[in-house]
Every structure is written in structure tokens, then in C-alpha cells.
Design an enzyme around this catalytic site. Structure first.
Site, PDB file in Angstrom:
ATOM      1  CB  SER A 117      -1.677  -6.200  -0.089  1.00  0.00           C
ATOM      2  OG  SER A 117      -2.561  -6.133   1.201  1.00  0.00           O
ATOM      3  CE1 TYR A 141      -3.581  -2.364  -2.335  1.00  0.00           C
ATOM      4  CE2 TYR A 141      -4.868  -3.513  -0.171  1.00  0.00           C
ATOM      5  CZ  TYR A 141      -3.291  -2.164  -1.135  1.00  0.00           C
ATOM      6  OH  TYR A 141      -2.535  -2.564  -0.605  1.00  0.00           O
ATOM      7  CE  LYS A 145      -0.182  -3.453  -3.726  1.00  0.00           C
ATOM      8  NZ  LYS A 145       0.725  -2.527  -3.926  1.00  0.00           N
TER       9      LYS A 145
END
Length: 327
Positions: A117, A141, A145
Site C-alpha cells: 500500500s 496498518y 504493510k
């Protein structure tokens, strides 16, 4: 060869499955269907229900389907949720990935494509974000990643697996209505949700150093993103064992949130003058991808524009929210 797509019944995953099967690749999907939708998958795609962190199940699926490549999309992806429950995100996105990679190595699978991402960049202070832009994620988050990328590359180098990490920017649209995004965590369906409830779309901050004061983002059509997965997956066949390919996936063009709201109003025919609310912590003024690497190394370029994204997303929204037609 056969590709295993984890999370393949999800919004992005189903598009990847469609692109790969449409190009003649054999595909099997592993999905626990907690957020995925089985009906998104074509009749030519085998669905195995279960978790991508279930080692016994992974061993069986990789063996029985003679899997030679994996596209890993299964993950938790809500930023606010990750802030409130980082343990969940590290368990699902990092510990789960570790189990999957262990199974991949044990089965002798030679190719691995990881769904990363643009969140790995954090708040980039550059006009165009290249793959060399420093990674400084600002939420759990994004951290998971980035750690996932490190783990994928290290495993590839150590065990001779050709790997790729795709850093998506903002994904929108649908290749066909049945494949549309059914959630409301992404900005376009978020706008639709508010409009069909008679509420104005929200814009968080209008005093950024951008042309109209609202945040600027790079939007890519999910069908283009799926084609990018196919291009990368096939490119791994030409890569040396243990070699990695890390690429941005976007359009290389910025659209402000206010411009997007105006376009949503034009497409839906609903009044879309946004209400301005305070800035959200951590929002970058601008995040636009450099897509030179994808273009130069793989010959991939996004074909569809932002209007295509909004129009196709609206068709899908009307299919899953028929009450919206009343507006």
C-alpha cells in the site's frame, strides 16, 4: 501453472481473479468470506473457504492444486481500526503472512506477489512519490504493510522465491457492477453512502497547500490495478530466483477531494456540495504516484480515468443499494 489468490473473493481480489482467468491463467481462491463475496467469482474459479494463516489448510491447497505462484491479498486494511487494535493488525497482517510464507517455502512455490500500500510512505513531502521515497508509515496498518514487504523480500532472497510488492494508491471503480466495492471505507462509496441518505459528502480540511485547499490523491481504477497484478505476476517468470520487484500502482495524476465530490455529483445527479470538517491527523496534503517503473519495466499504464471509476462504482452501488434509485 496455478495461482493461489488469498482474499480472492474481496473487492480487489475478485478483480484480480477475473483478470488472471481472462488471460488464461489457472486460479484457485482462498478466502474465509468474512468480508468477501462468493458471488463475485466466476464459475471457472475454485473457492476454498478458510484462513490464509491456517497452515494445515495451506499445505493441502498448495499440494492439491499444484500451486506455483501466490498473490497475497488477504489482510486487514482499515486505518482507524488499526490504530484502535494494533495487535489485531500485526497478528493478521504479519503473523498470518509468516505462516503463509512458511507454507510457500515448504511447498517449493517459486513466485509470490504481495499486496502492499501507499500507506508505507506515510506523509510524503514530494510532488511525485517514487519507489525510492523514504517509507515512514504513521499508523499500524501502514507499518504492517512495510514489515510485510521486508518479510517477503527476505524470504525470497533466502529461499529463491521471486517476489513482488505492489504499492497501491487510491483504488476505485468496478469492472462490472457485481464486482463493486460493498464497503464504505473508501472515499467514493463513502460519498455515495452519504448522498443516498440525503447528507452532504464530507471533506476533511480545506486549508492545505493545494490548488483548492483540499487533499490531492492519485486514484486508480480497480480493473487497471487487476491488470497490473497480471503484468507483475507474469514478469516474475523472467526474474531470477530471489529477485524482488517493488512498484507503485496509480495513474500518476492527482485529483483533489473537492474535485472528486463535484464529479460524484455530476454522475449521480445528486447535490454534492461538501461540508468541510477539521483535518484528520496524518493526512498528507498530496500523495501522487510516480508510475515510471511500471511503465518502463513492464509496459503497464492505467487506461481508465476518474470519471470511469465514479460511473462504474455508481452502477455497482445502485445494484447493491436499490433504495438509492429513489433519490
Amino acid at each position: 501453472m496455478t495461482w493461489l489468490i488469498t482474499g480472492g473473493a474481496g473487492y480487489i481480489g475478485a478483480h484480480v481473479a477475473k483478470a488472471m482467468t481472462g488471460a488464461g491463467e489457472r486460479v484457485v481462491v482462498l478466502d474465509d468470506v468474512s468480508t468477501g463475496v462468493e458471488e463475485r467469482l466466476g464459475a471457472d474459479v475454485a473457492l476454498v473457504r478458510g484462513s490464509a494463516s491456517d497452515r494445515g489448510l495451506l499445505d493441502r491447497v498448495l499440494r492439491e492444486h499444484e500451486v506455483s505462484g501466490v498473490v497475497h491479498l488477504a489482510a486487514k486494511k482499515k486505518v482507524d481500526e488499526s490504530v484502535g487494535d494494533p495487535l489485531l493488525y500485526y497478528r493478521e497482517n504479519v503473523s498470518g503472512l509468516t505462516v503463509l510464507l512458511e507454507a510457500v517455502v515448504a511447498a517449493g512455490v517459486g513466485r509470490f506477489v504481495f499486496s502492499s500500500s501507499a500507506a508505507v510512505y506515510g506523509v510524503p513531502d514530494v510532488e511525485l512519490v517514487t519507489e525510492e521515497t523514504p517509507c515512514a508509515p504513521i499508523n499500524p496498518y501502514g507499518e504492517t504493510k512495510l514489515v510485510g514487504e521486508w518479510l517477503v523480500r527476505a524470504t525470497g532472497r533466502a529461499h529463491g522465491v521471486s517476489t513482488a510488492c505492489l504499492r497501491y494508491f487510491n483504488v476505485a471503480g468496478a469492472a462490472e457492477p457485481r464486482l463493486s466495492d460493498t464497503g464504505v471505507s473508501n472515499v467514493v462509496p463513502m460519498f455515495f453512502d452519504r448522498l443516498t441518505r440525503g447528507e452532504a459528502p464530507r471533506v476533511f480540511g480545506d486549508d492545505y497547500p493545494t490548488p483548492d485547499g483540499t487533499c490531492v490523491r492519485d486514484y486508480v481504477h480497480v480493473a487497471d490495478l487487476a491488470d497490473a497484478h497480471l503484468a507483475v505476476a507474469r514478469a516474475l517468470a523472467e526474474r531470477a530466483p530471489g529477485e524482488d520487484l517493488t512498484v507503485n500502482v496509480g495513474r500518476g495524476e492527482g485529483v483533489s477531494v473537492r474535485e472528486l465530490a463535484t464529479l460524484v455529483g455530476e454522475v449521480t445527479g445528486l447535490p454534492a456540495e461538501p461540508v468541510v470538517e477539521p483535518r484528520r491527523p496524518g493526512d498528507a496534503a498530496s500523495a501522487v504516484a510516480s508510475v515510471a517503473r511500471m511503465t518502463e519495466e513492464l509496459g503497464w499504464t492505467a487506461r481508465l480515468g476518474v470519471r470511469d471509476m465514479v460511473e462504474s462504482a455508481w452502477e455497482g452501488w445502485l445494484l447493491s443499494h436499490p433504495e438509492a434509485r429513489a433519490h
